[in-house]
Write a protein that holds these residues in place. Structure first.
Motif, PDB file in Angstrom:
ATOM      1  N   GLY A  47      36.884  45.537  30.573  1.00 26.97           N
ATOM      2  CA  GLY A  47      37.147  44.708  31.624  1.00 26.97           C
ATOM      3  C   GLY A  47      36.913  43.278  31.353  1.00 26.97           C
ATOM      4  N   LEU A  48      35.917  42.810  30.616  1.00 26.50           N
ATOM      5  CA  LEU A  48      36.166  41.452  29.961  1.00 26.50           C
ATOM      6  C   LEU A  48      37.403  41.063  29.246  1.00 26.50           C
ATOM      7  N   ILE A  49      37.546  41.678  28.412  1.00 29.58           N
ATOM      8  CA  ILE A  49      38.944  41.519  27.433  1.00 29.58           C
ATOM      9  C   ILE A  49      40.173  41.438  28.476  1.00 29.58           C
ATOM     10  N   ASP A  50      40.320  42.383  29.470  1.00 31.19           N
ATOM     11  CA  ASP A  50      41.302  42.369  30.252  1.00 31.19           C
ATOM     12  C   ASP A  50      41.170  40.980  31.188  1.00 31.19           C
ATOM     13  N   LEU A  51      40.000  40.671  31.618  1.00 29.85           N
ATOM     14  CA  LEU A  51      39.907  39.168  32.020  1.00 29.85           C
ATOM     15  C   LEU A  51      40.309  38.162  31.322  1.00 29.85           C
ATOM     16  N   ASP A  58      47.217  33.307  33.455  1.00 23.54           N
ATOM     17  CA  ASP A  58      47.160  32.690  34.640  1.00 23.54           C
ATOM     18  C   ASP A  58      47.267  31.023  34.384  1.00 23.54           C
ATOM     19  N   PHE A  59      46.757  30.890  33.312  1.00 26.87           N
ATOM     20  CA  PHE A  59      46.888  29.222  32.701  1.00 26.87           C
ATOM     21  C   PHE A  59      48.404  28.951  32.662  1.00 26.87           C
ATOM     22  N   VAL A 176      51.838  24.958  47.991  1.00 29.47           N
ATOM     23  CA  VAL A 176      51.146  26.120  48.371  1.00 29.47           C
ATOM     24  C   VAL A 176      51.300  27.242  47.422  1.00 29.47           C
ATOM     25  N   ALA A 177      52.068  27.193  46.876  1.00 32.28           N
ATOM     26  CA  ALA A 177      52.315  28.417  45.825  1.00 32.28           C
ATOM     27  C   ALA A 177      51.381  28.157  44.700  1.00 32.28           C
ATOM     28  N   THR A 183      43.904  28.762  42.513  1.00 35.71           N
ATOM     29  CA  THR A 183      42.896  29.295  43.048  1.00 35.71           C
ATOM     30  C   THR A 183      42.513  30.892  42.402  1.00 35.71           C
ATOM     31  N   THR A 184      43.690  31.500  42.199  1.00 43.04           N
ATOM     32  CA  THR A 184      43.606  32.825  41.626  1.00 43.04           C
ATOM     33  C   THR A 184      42.946  32.806  40.382  1.00 43.04           C
TER      34      THR A 184
END
Length: 221
Positions: A47-51, A58-59, A176-177, A183-184
């Motif tokens: 899970g940490l690897i996926d995160l 996301d960056f 907004v987008a 934020t995500t």
């Protein structure tokens, strides 16, 4: 959240490496982090690897949407600047050729480049309306339909106004987008950092007292 991706990735990778070693040394029991507010489903090594990978993606996404937002903002400014040219020239033309007519009081003042969207559009719409009335007025000695010295007509002015309105609609949506994506990403960073802090608390209870791996538990620094 002002976090450097490279630094964050290096820190997370150190924890991943240590966690993987723990699981290898103790294959009969897998270290899993407990459920918390930040980690409602707990956390495993996978899970940490996926995160970590999601945060990296996301960056990239933040850069992309920021570029789009900046482009929309620049387009908004450019379209405003474009319509202000005939807007100002129309006012000067009426002042010069119809100084004593009723039209002079009908033409609005030129809006500032920084005016709010509604005020900017209203001023331009009023000018377009006055221009249309002037073109239809058969009592004027002025050549009609009025063509400004730069070649602008009422039709081209209305077309520019449509572009301005479109830009006004696009720019806020892009902002907004961009904020939504940021934020995500930031929420995931908080989850990752929360997992690392919890890992440091969990390992001492998971490993036997005095185990060598306790000496190499990564830090967040």
């Amino acid at each position: 959240m002002n976090v450097d991706l490279k630094d964050l990735t290096q820190i997370v990778n150190r924890f991943i490496a240590h966690w993987n070693t723990v699981n290898v040394v103790f294959p009969t029991k897998t270290l899993t982090l407990a459920q918390t507010t930040l980690l409602p489903d707990g956390m495993t090594l996978d899970g940490l690897i996926d995160l970590r990978d999601e945060i990296a993606a996301d960056f990239v996404a933040v850069v992309t949407v920021d570029n789009v937002a900046q482009e929309k903002q620049a387009q908004r400014k450019a379209r405003r600047q474009a319509i202000l040219v005939p807007q100002k020239l129309f006012l000067k033309t009426v002042q010069s050729y119809l100084p004593e007519s009723a039209y002079l009081s009908l033409v609005p003042k030129t809006p500032s480049i920084g005016a709010n969207d509604r005020a900017f559009e209203d001023a331009c719409e009023d000018s377009a309306g006055v221009w249309a009335k002037l073109n239809a007025d058969t009592t004027l000695s002025l050549t009609r339909p009025l063509v400004l010295s730069n070649g602008s007509t009422q039709a081209t002015f209305v077309a520019l106004l449509s572009e301005v309105k479109a830009a006004h609609g696009d720019s806020p949506g892009a902002k907004v987008a961009a904020q939504r994506v940021r934020t995500t990403r930031d929420e995931k960073i908080k989850r990752a950092l929360g997992a690392l802090k919890l890992y440091r608390k969990t390992v001492p209870a998971f490993l036997p007292p005095g185990h060598a791996l306790l000496e190499t538990v990564p830090t967040l620094g």
